[in-house]
Design an enzyme around this catalytic site. Structure first.
Site, PDB file in Angstrom:
ATOM      1  N   GLU A  34      -2.575  -1.685   6.287  1.00  0.00           N
ATOM      2  CA  GLU A  34      -1.733  -0.570   6.699  1.00  0.00           C
ATOM      3  C   GLU A  34      -0.337  -0.648   6.081  1.00  0.00           C
ATOM      4  O   GLU A  34       0.200   0.367   5.627  1.00  0.00           O
ATOM      5  CB  GLU A  34      -1.581  -0.551   8.230  1.00  0.00           C
ATOM      6  CG  GLU A  34      -2.714   0.089   8.981  1.00  0.00           C
ATOM      7  CD  GLU A  34      -2.451   0.112  10.473  1.00  0.00           C
ATOM      8  OE1 GLU A  34      -2.717   1.150  11.090  1.00  0.00           O
ATOM      9  OE2 GLU A  34      -1.975  -0.901  11.033  1.00  0.00           O
ATOM     10  N   ASN A  44       2.773  21.713  14.265  1.00  0.00           N
ATOM     11  CA  ASN A  44       2.005  20.479  14.203  1.00  0.00           C
ATOM     12  C   ASN A  44       0.570  20.818  14.589  1.00  0.00           C
ATOM     13  O   ASN A  44       0.354  21.548  15.556  1.00  0.00           O
ATOM     14  CB  ASN A  44       2.586  19.432  15.165  1.00  0.00           C
ATOM     15  CG  ASN A  44       1.954  18.074  15.002  1.00  0.00           C
ATOM     16  OD1 ASN A  44       1.178  17.847  14.081  1.00  0.00           O
ATOM     17  ND2 ASN A  44       2.282  17.153  15.894  1.00  0.00           N
ATOM     18  N   GLY A  45      -0.400  20.303  13.825  1.00  0.00           N
ATOM     19  CA  GLY A  45      -1.804  20.598  14.098  1.00  0.00           C
ATOM     20  C   GLY A  45      -2.468  21.197  12.873  1.00  0.00           C
ATOM     21  O   GLY A  45      -1.925  21.172  11.766  1.00  0.00           O
ATOM     22  N   CYS A  80       3.041  15.429  12.819  1.00  0.00           N
ATOM     23  CA  CYS A  80       4.374  15.789  12.353  1.00  0.00           C
ATOM     24  C   CYS A  80       5.355  15.702  13.516  1.00  0.00           C
ATOM     25  O   CYS A  80       4.970  15.608  14.673  1.00  0.00           O
ATOM     26  CB  CYS A  80       4.365  17.200  11.792  1.00  0.00           C
ATOM     27  SG  CYS A  80       3.099  17.476  10.530  1.00  0.00           S
ATOM     28  N   LYS A 117       2.098   8.132  13.097  1.00  0.00           N
ATOM     29  CA  LYS A 117       1.891   7.409  14.350  1.00  0.00           C
ATOM     30  C   LYS A 117       0.895   8.096  15.275  1.00  0.00           C
ATOM     31  O   LYS A 117      -0.033   7.476  15.763  1.00  0.00           O
ATOM     32  CB  LYS A 117       3.248   7.264  15.066  1.00  0.00           C
ATOM     33  CG  LYS A 117       3.191   6.411  16.316  1.00  0.00           C
ATOM     34  CD  LYS A 117       2.848   4.982  15.985  1.00  0.00           C
ATOM     35  CE  LYS A 117       2.779   4.108  17.204  1.00  0.00           C
ATOM     36  NZ  LYS A 117       2.308   2.763  16.862  1.00  0.00           N
ATOM     37  N   LYS A 163      -3.970  -4.460  10.000  1.00  0.00           N
ATOM     38  CA  LYS A 163      -2.508  -4.551   9.946  1.00  0.00           C
ATOM     39  C   LYS A 163      -2.030  -4.808   8.523  1.00  0.00           C
ATOM     40  O   LYS A 163      -1.057  -4.219   8.063  1.00  0.00           O
ATOM     41  CB  LYS A 163      -2.005  -5.662  10.868  1.00  0.00           C
ATOM     42  CG  LYS A 163      -2.002  -5.319  12.319  1.00  0.00           C
ATOM     43  CD  LYS A 163      -0.995  -4.219  12.613  1.00  0.00           C
ATOM     44  CE  LYS A 163      -1.449  -3.332  13.755  1.00  0.00           C
ATOM     45  NZ  LYS A 163      -2.575  -2.477  13.546  1.00  0.00           N
ATOM     46  N   HIS A 170     -24.125 -13.157   4.455  1.00  0.00           N
ATOM     47  CA  HIS A 170     -25.023 -12.041   4.135  1.00  0.00           C
ATOM     48  C   HIS A 170     -24.334 -11.037   3.203  1.00  0.00           C
ATOM     49  O   HIS A 170     -24.505  -9.826   3.366  1.00  0.00           O
ATOM     50  CB  HIS A 170     -25.497 -11.370   5.428  1.00  0.00           C
ATOM     51  CG  HIS A 170     -26.265 -12.301   6.319  1.00  0.00           C
ATOM     52  ND1 HIS A 170     -27.542 -12.705   6.038  1.00  0.00           N
ATOM     53  CD2 HIS A 170     -25.902 -12.936   7.460  1.00  0.00           C
ATOM     54  CE1 HIS A 170     -27.950 -13.543   6.983  1.00  0.00           C
ATOM     55  NE2 HIS A 170     -26.974 -13.704   7.852  1.00  0.00           N
ATOM     56  N   ARG A 211       6.587   9.894  12.910  1.00  0.00           N
ATOM     57  CA  ARG A 211       5.432  10.780  13.051  1.00  0.00           C
ATOM     58  C   ARG A 211       5.070  11.486  11.746  1.00  0.00           C
ATOM     59  O   ARG A 211       4.005  12.097  11.648  1.00  0.00           O
ATOM     60  CB  ARG A 211       5.716  11.838  14.120  1.00  0.00           C
ATOM     61  CG  ARG A 211       5.880  11.284  15.511  1.00  0.00           C
ATOM     62  CD  ARG A 211       6.172  12.400  16.495  1.00  0.00           C
ATOM     63  NE  ARG A 211       5.024  13.275  16.642  1.00  0.00           N
ATOM     64  CZ  ARG A 211       4.190  13.269  17.684  1.00  0.00           C
ATOM     65  NH1 ARG A 211       4.376  12.404  18.653  1.00  0.00           N
ATOM     66  NH2 ARG A 211       3.191  14.109  17.744  1.00  0.00           N
ATOM     67  N   GLU A 240      -8.672  -6.404  13.333  1.00  0.00           N
ATOM     68  CA  GLU A 240      -7.304  -5.950  13.581  1.00  0.00           C
ATOM     69  C   GLU A 240      -6.319  -6.588  12.612  1.00  0.00           C
ATOM     70  O   GLU A 240      -5.410  -5.920  12.107  1.00  0.00           O
ATOM     71  CB  GLU A 240      -6.912  -6.250  15.033  1.00  0.00           C
ATOM     72  CG  GLU A 240      -5.480  -5.916  15.407  1.00  0.00           C
ATOM     73  CD  GLU A 240      -5.132  -4.449  15.274  1.00  0.00           C
ATOM     74  OE1 GLU A 240      -3.932  -4.136  15.299  1.00  0.00           O
ATOM     75  OE2 GLU A 240      -6.052  -3.602  15.123  1.00  0.00           O
ATOM     76  N   TRP A 264       3.847  15.348   8.048  1.00  0.00           N
ATOM     77  CA  TRP A 264       2.754  14.536   7.519  1.00  0.00           C
ATOM     78  C   TRP A 264       1.749  15.513   6.941  1.00  0.00           C
ATOM     79  O   TRP A 264       1.145  16.306   7.657  1.00  0.00           O
ATOM     80  CB  TRP A 264       2.117  13.692   8.620  1.00  0.00           C
ATOM     81  CG  TRP A 264       1.071  12.742   8.134  1.00  0.00           C
ATOM     82  CD1 TRP A 264       1.258  11.490   7.633  1.00  0.00           C
ATOM     83  CD2 TRP A 264      -0.349  12.968   8.115  1.00  0.00           C
ATOM     84  NE1 TRP A 264       0.052  10.928   7.292  1.00  0.00           N
ATOM     85  CE2 TRP A 264      -0.953  11.806   7.573  1.00  0.00           C
ATOM     86  CE3 TRP A 264      -1.166  14.034   8.475  1.00  0.00           C
ATOM     87  CZ2 TRP A 264      -2.322  11.686   7.414  1.00  0.00           C
ATOM     88  CZ3 TRP A 264      -2.536  13.928   8.311  1.00  0.00           C
ATOM     89  CH2 TRP A 264      -3.100  12.752   7.786  1.00  0.00           C
TER      90      TRP A 264
END
Length: 614
Positions: free
Chosen positions: A494, A101-102, A2, A609, A491, A510, A27, A487, A75
């Site tokens: 996301e 935050n946490g 947050c 983030k 992307k 496979h 954030r 990656e 968040w």
């Protein structure tokens, strides 16, 4: 995860707080809120589901006066995103308000106890427990707020960065942190508080990075006072903030993500600056040279990271093992910390994190420290928790990365891992000086080669429109480019919300090959160096099953072009450096597909983030 911002001074707080929230919105953007001690002495809390713009609409016509206040963009962890769960939260008597935050791990037990004692809760959050607990201690112990806060925090299990505003003392803010970052700006007769530097940089360059389990007491007209949780005074070390205001603005680009993709030639030059000596063919990393004995005797390197940083670590494994012959293991921090790993005192643990605050990676560091390993940090944010927790390390120096989907931080992490591998190889003599010099010369050319790829942005934009229909993507790579397949897939999912999977090209047979049909776009990373013939055969296998093939190829490669539906070219380079080039068109592809689908690329749903919770 947050965003936290607080202000205490002589200016009207509202404008500073709202501007700070906009800068922190990357954030967290599920809900937003603000608390102000108004000029008439009232403590007003305004909050709403949605983004900061929704908060601005919600306060229209309300009393937003006052020179002290706190604000938050959330968040969601405990409780769905709605008005009630948005921060700030009042205490029972409405004299205190808190932002947090946490995660408070024992919140349910504390909440049950407080309910039994007659306290009422208005939200489903763990945060509200903290402010109610503080009031309970003030009431039951007949003590002032400054004594109640450390007592409350000693009862809390978990991670927190909190700021409290007090209606009865409108000249004061109290802030504390454990396991979640908090920074305090020192202005002229004013204090600013932020979860990072972005809301502070416009007003002051003098900052204090609040330490673990520290509490800051800020009073207007007085010097800041810092204690630990036992109320023992702590030294306040003031540092100079290195962030510039221009770095946290879009600079004419429509989105931070696109800006940060295009910044990569310059950010990689910054990562290399002062670390290469091409005339002597040497790399100089003081974090390694100053600890030469530890690196020379290392029997194993363990890389701990999460998400994109984990992909960088995979590339690091390839280059470190190739150049130094030291075995490397790459671990998800979240898994490493919760099993019983074998860690020896001659191991080196490399922790990689863009923010320097990733909760799982910090926990992995602590586990390795207790086992006696040497800790080396790679991160971007100066003064963050990982540089303070590790024995040595290296900053990536790319400037603030605001877009939630990491781009420039990733390529810089990979670059620093290349530098680290060459530096260790030079110390150990495991790679010839001539080979090291060749690599150094080519590494210097990489920023210019990235710039050549970025020229083709419009071509990628047009192609992206073709694939807005897709519901699935497959990304394939071999060797150094396998992590780039992972990656590239990350992307895309996301920011576009299209399901995407990265896979080693040889493993396709496979199981994954069962997914391929004419509706499946397959991105194949196929530069001419490395396993070129093998991956060309993999493309033929996809073509035989009517998959739509998008290939990343070396400039001038007509062989793969002939068997592909679409092609992006990258300049030729050493095999080990191909990942830094091949990821650029994949970043652009993800960006443009997301834009074509109308997505919010800078603030994708459910993501934030800086991941400061487990």
């Amino acid at each position: 995860m947050c965003g936290i911002v607080g202000y205490l001074g002589n200016q009207q707080a509202y404008d500073i707080l709202i501007k700070g929230l906009y800068r922190l919105e990357y954030r967290g953007y599920d809900s937003a809120g603000i608390a102000l001690v108004n000029n008439n002495g009232n403590l007003s809390v305004y909050k709403t589901k949605g983004k900061v713009a929704d908060l601005e609409k919600a306060v229209a016509g309300k009393d937003i006066s006052g020179t002290v206040g706190i604000a938050h963009t959330r968040w969601a962890t405990h409780g769905e995103p709605n008005d009630a769960n948005a921060h700030p939260h009042y205490s029972e008597n409405h004299k205190l308000a808190i932002i947090h935050n946490g995660i408070i791990e024992n919140y349910q037990a504390l909440k049950t106890e407080l309910i039994n004692r007659g306290y009422h809760f208005q939200s489903d959050t763990d945060t509200e427990v903290a402010v109610q607990l503080v009031q309970y201690i003030m009431d039951s112990h007949s003590c002032p707020l400054e004594d109640a806060v450390p007592l409350a925090l000693n009862s809390i299990v978990g991670a927190y960065a909190i700021v409290i505003v007090d209606k009865t003392h409108p000249d004061r803010l109290i802030a504390a942190r454990k396991g979640s970052p908090l920074i305090i700006g020192i202005g002229k007769d004013e204090y600013l508080v932020g979860s990072d530097a972005t809301p502070i940089v416009e007003y002051t360059k003098k900052v204090i990075y609040l330490g673990e389990e520290q509490i800051a007491f800020m009073t207007k007209g007085e010097e800041i006072r810092i204690t630990d949780l036992r109320s023992v005074p702590q030294t306040a070390e003031i540092k100079k903030l290195e962030v510039n205001l221009s770095q946290i603005e879009k600079g004419g680009y429509p989105h931070f993500m696109l800006k940060e993709i295009f910044e990569q030639p310059e950010t990689l030059r910054a990562s290399l600056l002062g670390r290469l000596n091409p005339e002597l063919g040497q790399v100089k990393l003081s974090g390694i040279i100053d600890n030469e004995k530890r690196f020379l005797k290392a029997k194993r390197i363990i890389i701990c990271a999460c998400g994109t940083s984990w992909h960088a670590g995979l590339i690091g494994k390839y280059i470190i093992e190739e150049l130094t012959r030291i075995p490397v293991e790459v671990e998800y921090s979240s898994e490493f910390r919760y099993r019983n790993p074998v860690i020896r005192n001659d191991d080196i643990v490399i922790a990689i994190s863009q923010s320097g605050e990733t909760a799982d990676t910090l926990a992995a560091i602590q586990l390795a420290k207790e086992a006696g390993a040497f800790l080396f940090g790679i991160c971007n944010v100066v003064g963050s928790s990982i540089p303070r927790a590790t024995d040595s390390g290296c900053y990536t120096h790319v400037g603030p990365e605001i877009g939630v989907a990491s781009t420039k931080a990733f390529t810089a992490q990979v670059t620093v891992l290349f530098l680290l591998a060459i530096c260790i190889a030079e110390l150990k003599g495991t790679t010839s000086p001539e080979r090291c010099a060749e690599l150094i010369r080519e590494l210097q050319n990489i920023p210019d080669k990235i710039a050549r790829i970025l020229v083709h942005d419009k071509q990628i934009e047009e192609l992206a429109k073709v694939f807005t229909y897709a519901r699935n993507f497959l990304y394939l790579g071999r060797g150094y480019n396998y992590p780039i397949a992972l990656e590239g897939a990350l992307k895309l999912k996301e920011i576009s919300y299209i399901h995407a999977e990265g896979c080693p090209a040889a493993e396709m047979k496979h199981g994954t090959i069962a997914l391929i049909d004419e509706e499946m776009p397959v991105v194949v990373i196929a530069p001419r160096r490395g396993h070129y013939d093998k991956i060309r055969n993999n493309i033929q296998e996809i073509k035989a099953r009517k998959g739509k093939i998008i290939s990343i190829v070396t400039e001038g490669d007509e062989d793969v072009r002939k068997i592909s539906d679409y092609v992006f070219e990258i300049p030729d380079t050493e095999e080990c450096f191909a990942p830094i080039l091949s990821v650029i068109p994949l970043q652009l592809l993800a960006y443009h597909v997301a834009i074509a689908k109308g997505r919010d690329v800078d603030q994708p749903r459910n993501l934030a983030k800086s991941v400061t919770v487990e």
